[in-house]
Design a protein around this motif. Structure first.
Motif, PDB file in Angstrom:
ATOM      1  N   GLU A 128     -12.264 103.941  45.719  1.00 20.06           N
ATOM      2  CA  GLU A 128     -11.691 102.790  46.420  1.00 20.06           C
ATOM      3  C   GLU A 128     -11.916 101.550  45.551  1.00 20.06           C
ATOM      4  O   GLU A 128     -13.053 101.225  45.213  1.00 20.06           O
ATOM      5  CB  GLU A 128     -12.374 102.618  47.774  1.00 20.06           C
ATOM      6  CG  GLU A 128     -11.891 101.450  48.576  1.00 20.06           C
ATOM      7  CD  GLU A 128     -10.643 101.763  49.377  1.00 20.06           C
ATOM      8  OE1 GLU A 128      -9.979 100.799  49.775  1.00 20.06           O
ATOM      9  OE2 GLU A 128     -10.338 102.942  49.598  1.00 20.06           O
ATOM     10  N   VAL A 129     -10.830 100.877  45.180  1.00 20.67           N
ATOM     11  CA  VAL A 129     -10.895  99.672  44.352  1.00 20.67           C
ATOM     12  C   VAL A 129     -10.431  98.502  45.204  1.00 20.67           C
ATOM     13  O   VAL A 129      -9.369  98.575  45.829  1.00 20.67           O
ATOM     14  CB  VAL A 129     -10.000  99.816  43.101  1.00 20.67           C
ATOM     15  CG1 VAL A 129     -10.103  98.594  42.225  1.00 20.67           C
ATOM     16  CG2 VAL A 129     -10.352 101.070  42.327  1.00 20.67           C
ATOM     17  N   THR A 130     -11.212  97.410  45.216  1.00 22.35           N
ATOM     18  CA  THR A 130     -10.905  96.263  46.070  1.00 22.35           C
ATOM     19  C   THR A 130     -11.034  94.963  45.286  1.00 22.35           C
ATOM     20  O   THR A 130     -11.963  94.808  44.483  1.00 22.35           O
ATOM     21  CB  THR A 130     -11.880  96.207  47.269  1.00 22.35           C
ATOM     22  OG1 THR A 130     -11.847  97.462  47.937  1.00 22.35           O
ATOM     23  CG2 THR A 130     -11.505  95.113  48.232  1.00 22.35           C
ATOM     24  N   THR A 131     -10.105  94.026  45.535  1.00 21.52           N
ATOM     25  CA  THR A 131     -10.192  92.685  44.969  1.00 21.52           C
ATOM     26  C   THR A 131      -9.477  91.705  45.890  1.00 21.52           C
ATOM     27  O   THR A 131      -8.594  92.096  46.652  1.00 21.52           O
ATOM     28  CB  THR A 131      -9.581  92.605  43.559  1.00 21.52           C
ATOM     29  OG1 THR A 131      -9.820  91.311  43.016  1.00 21.52           O
ATOM     30  CG2 THR A 131      -8.090  92.867  43.571  1.00 21.52           C
ATOM     31  N   LEU A 132      -9.858  90.449  45.819  1.00 17.14           N
ATOM     32  CA  LEU A 132      -9.175  89.395  46.575  1.00 17.14           C
ATOM     33  C   LEU A 132      -8.248  88.578  45.689  1.00 17.14           C
ATOM     34  O   LEU A 132      -7.650  87.605  46.135  1.00 17.14           O
ATOM     35  CB  LEU A 132     -10.210  88.472  47.238  1.00 17.14           C
ATOM     36  CG  LEU A 132     -11.081  89.143  48.295  1.00 17.14           C
ATOM     37  CD1 LEU A 132     -12.115  88.164  48.822  1.00 17.14           C
ATOM     38  CD2 LEU A 132     -10.243  89.681  49.433  1.00 17.14           C
ATOM     39  N   GLU A 133      -8.136  88.977  44.427  1.00 15.47           N
ATOM     40  CA  GLU A 133      -7.270  88.271  43.479  1.00 15.47           C
ATOM     41  C   GLU A 133      -5.801  88.573  43.784  1.00 15.47           C
ATOM     42  O   GLU A 133      -5.473  89.674  44.221  1.00 15.47           O
ATOM     43  CB  GLU A 133      -7.589  88.704  42.046  1.00 15.47           C
ATOM     44  CG  GLU A 133      -9.017  88.480  41.633  1.00 15.47           C
ATOM     45  CD  GLU A 133      -9.392  87.027  41.541  1.00 15.47           C
ATOM     46  OE1 GLU A 133      -8.501  86.176  41.349  1.00 15.47           O
ATOM     47  OE2 GLU A 133     -10.583  86.727  41.672  1.00 15.47           O
ATOM     48  N   GLU A 152      -8.093 102.819  34.877  1.00 19.25           N
ATOM     49  CA  GLU A 152      -7.794 101.434  35.243  1.00 19.25           C
ATOM     50  C   GLU A 152      -6.645 101.409  36.233  1.00 19.25           C
ATOM     51  O   GLU A 152      -5.865 102.353  36.327  1.00 19.25           O
ATOM     52  CB  GLU A 152      -7.492 100.575  34.026  1.00 19.25           C
ATOM     53  CG  GLU A 152      -6.182 100.803  33.363  1.00 19.25           C
ATOM     54  CD  GLU A 152      -5.952  99.876  32.175  1.00 19.25           C
ATOM     55  OE1 GLU A 152      -6.908  99.383  31.582  1.00 19.25           O
ATOM     56  OE2 GLU A 152      -4.786  99.674  31.850  1.00 19.25           O
ATOM     57  N   VAL A 153      -6.582 100.308  36.977  1.00 22.19           N
ATOM     58  CA  VAL A 153      -5.543 100.159  37.985  1.00 22.19           C
ATOM     59  C   VAL A 153      -5.101  98.702  38.010  1.00 22.19           C
ATOM     60  O   VAL A 153      -5.909  97.796  37.797  1.00 22.19           O
ATOM     61  CB  VAL A 153      -6.052 100.630  39.367  1.00 22.19           C
ATOM     62  CG1 VAL A 153      -7.192  99.783  39.852  1.00 22.19           C
ATOM     63  CG2 VAL A 153      -4.946 100.672  40.387  1.00 22.19           C
ATOM     64  N   LEU A 154      -3.824  98.468  38.219  1.00 21.77           N
ATOM     65  CA  LEU A 154      -3.280  97.128  38.407  1.00 21.77           C
ATOM     66  C   LEU A 154      -3.130  96.926  39.907  1.00 21.77           C
ATOM     67  O   LEU A 154      -2.451  97.706  40.570  1.00 21.77           O
ATOM     68  CB  LEU A 154      -1.921  96.996  37.710  1.00 21.77           C
ATOM     69  CG  LEU A 154      -1.288  95.619  37.726  1.00 21.77           C
ATOM     70  CD1 LEU A 154      -2.164  94.622  36.964  1.00 21.77           C
ATOM     71  CD2 LEU A 154       0.091  95.656  37.095  1.00 21.77           C
ATOM     72  N   LEU A 155      -3.792  95.906  40.424  1.00 26.28           N
ATOM     73  CA  LEU A 155      -3.880  95.742  41.869  1.00 26.28           C
ATOM     74  C   LEU A 155      -3.452  94.342  42.265  1.00 26.28           C
ATOM     75  O   LEU A 155      -3.791  93.371  41.609  1.00 26.28           O
ATOM     76  CB  LEU A 155      -5.330  95.995  42.305  1.00 26.28           C
ATOM     77  CG  LEU A 155      -5.643  96.042  43.783  1.00 26.28           C
ATOM     78  CD1 LEU A 155      -4.846  97.139  44.468  1.00 26.28           C
ATOM     79  CD2 LEU A 155      -7.124  96.286  43.983  1.00 26.28           C
ATOM     80  N   ARG A 156      -2.737  94.243  43.368  1.00 28.71           N
ATOM     81  CA  ARG A 156      -2.289  92.953  43.906  1.00 28.71           C
ATOM     82  C   ARG A 156      -2.794  92.807  45.340  1.00 28.71           C
ATOM     83  O   ARG A 156      -2.456  93.602  46.197  1.00 28.71           O
ATOM     84  CB  ARG A 156      -0.772  92.853  43.881  1.00 28.71           C
ATOM     85  CG  ARG A 156      -0.205  92.927  42.490  1.00 28.71           C
ATOM     86  CD  ARG A 156       1.325  92.811  42.533  1.00 28.71           C
ATOM     87  NE  ARG A 156       1.900  93.056  41.239  1.00 28.71           N
ATOM     88  CZ  ARG A 156       1.998  92.157  40.276  1.00 28.71           C
ATOM     89  NH1 ARG A 156       1.541  90.955  40.457  1.00 28.71           N
ATOM     90  NH2 ARG A 156       2.554  92.475  39.122  1.00 28.71           N
ATOM     91  N   ASP A 157      -3.615  91.766  45.570  1.00 30.69           N
ATOM     92  CA  ASP A 157      -4.077  91.400  46.927  1.00 30.69           C
ATOM     93  C   ASP A 157      -4.560  92.562  47.779  1.00 30.69           C
ATOM     94  O   ASP A 157      -3.842  93.038  48.641  1.00 30.69           O
ATOM     95  CB  ASP A 157      -2.949  90.703  47.702  1.00 30.69           C
ATOM     96  CG  ASP A 157      -2.822  89.253  47.321  1.00 30.69           C
ATOM     97  OD1 ASP A 157      -3.828  88.643  46.978  1.00 30.69           O
ATOM     98  OD2 ASP A 157      -1.695  88.755  47.383  1.00 30.69           O
ATOM     99  N   CYS A 168      -3.539  89.072  41.602  1.00 28.83           N
ATOM    100  CA  CYS A 168      -3.143  90.107  40.649  1.00 28.83           C
ATOM    101  C   CYS A 168      -4.331  90.359  39.726  1.00 28.83           C
ATOM    102  O   CYS A 168      -4.877  89.413  39.159  1.00 28.83           O
ATOM    103  CB  CYS A 168      -1.932  89.659  39.839  1.00 28.83           C
ATOM    104  SG  CYS A 168      -1.369  90.889  38.641  1.00 28.83           S
ATOM    105  N   ALA A 169      -4.738  91.613  39.583  1.00 26.27           N
ATOM    106  CA  ALA A 169      -5.896  91.927  38.744  1.00 26.27           C
ATOM    107  C   ALA A 169      -5.726  93.289  38.084  1.00 26.27           C
ATOM    108  O   ALA A 169      -5.191  94.223  38.680  1.00 26.27           O
ATOM    109  CB  ALA A 169      -7.171  91.913  39.569  1.00 26.27           C
ATOM    110  N   LYS A 170      -6.178  93.368  36.842  1.00 21.37           N
ATOM    111  CA  LYS A 170      -6.235  94.633  36.109  1.00 21.37           C
ATOM    112  C   LYS A 170      -7.704  95.051  36.134  1.00 21.37           C
ATOM    113  O   LYS A 170      -8.553  94.394  35.543  1.00 21.37           O
ATOM    114  CB  LYS A 170      -5.760  94.441  34.675  1.00 21.37           C
ATOM    115  CG  LYS A 170      -5.709  95.685  33.862  1.00 21.37           C
ATOM    116  CD  LYS A 170      -5.216  95.340  32.470  1.00 21.37           C
ATOM    117  CE  LYS A 170      -4.888  96.566  31.675  1.00 21.37           C
ATOM    118  NZ  LYS A 170      -4.403  96.190  30.335  1.00 21.37           N
ATOM    119  N   ILE A 171      -8.013  96.119  36.852  1.00 19.92           N
ATOM    120  CA  ILE A 171      -9.390  96.518  37.098  1.00 19.92           C
ATOM    121  C   ILE A 171      -9.678  97.819  36.362  1.00 19.92           C
ATOM    122  O   ILE A 171      -8.935  98.790  36.471  1.00 19.92           O
ATOM    123  CB  ILE A 171      -9.637  96.694  38.615  1.00 19.92           C
ATOM    124  CG1 ILE A 171      -9.329  95.371  39.320  1.00 19.92           C
ATOM    125  CG2 ILE A 171     -11.059  97.154  38.887  1.00 19.92           C
ATOM    126  CD1 ILE A 171      -9.228  95.475  40.801  1.00 19.92           C
TER     127      ILE A 171
END
Length: 127
Positions: A57-62, A90-95, A64-67
């Motif tokens: 599980e990958v989480t961010t409040l950004e 790696e994963v590209l994640l949005r909100d 757009c983020a490359k994690i």
């Protein structure tokens, strides 16, 4: 005479270095905040390997983020030797958050001592 030339050459070199250092700094992608959490969801023994399946599980409040994250597994090879294997992804994640399935094939004959998933990097990107 020779001393004056050396002083002049040194002064010129130092001035040139100062001008190069005074230029605009190179900007990298700004860092961001993210978190990763994983659970071992399935283990399947095959002929040559044992497949371990992890739900990450990958989480961010950004916006757009490359994690980037990595699975570190510690395996016992023999009675006295262990090895650590790193599997990166790696994963590209949005909100928000996303789940990613990560498979790791461990050769038969080895014993899994421990495993962990760590965040290795997070960079903001253009939304």
């Amino acid at each position: 005479m020779v001393t004056n030339r050396i002083v002049l050459a040194l002064t010129t070199s130092i001035s040139a270095l100062a001008m190069v250092g005074a230029g605009s700094p190179v900007t990298a992608a700004p860092h961001c905040n993210a978190s990763v959490h994983a659970e071992l969801s399935h283990v399947e023994r095959k002929d040559l390997v044992t497949t371990h399946t992890y739900a990450v599980e990958v989480t961010t409040l950004e916006p757009c983020a490359k994690i980037r994250f990595a699975l570190y597994t510690t395996e016992r090879i023999s009675k006295t030797k262990v090895t650590v294997v790193k599997t990166a992804d790696e994963v590209l994640l949005r909100d928000g958050s996303t789940a990613r399935i990560l498979n790791y094939d461990m050769p038969n004959g080895r014993k899994m001592v421990r495993w962990e998933v760590k965040l290795t990097g997070c960079d903001r990107c253009e939304p």
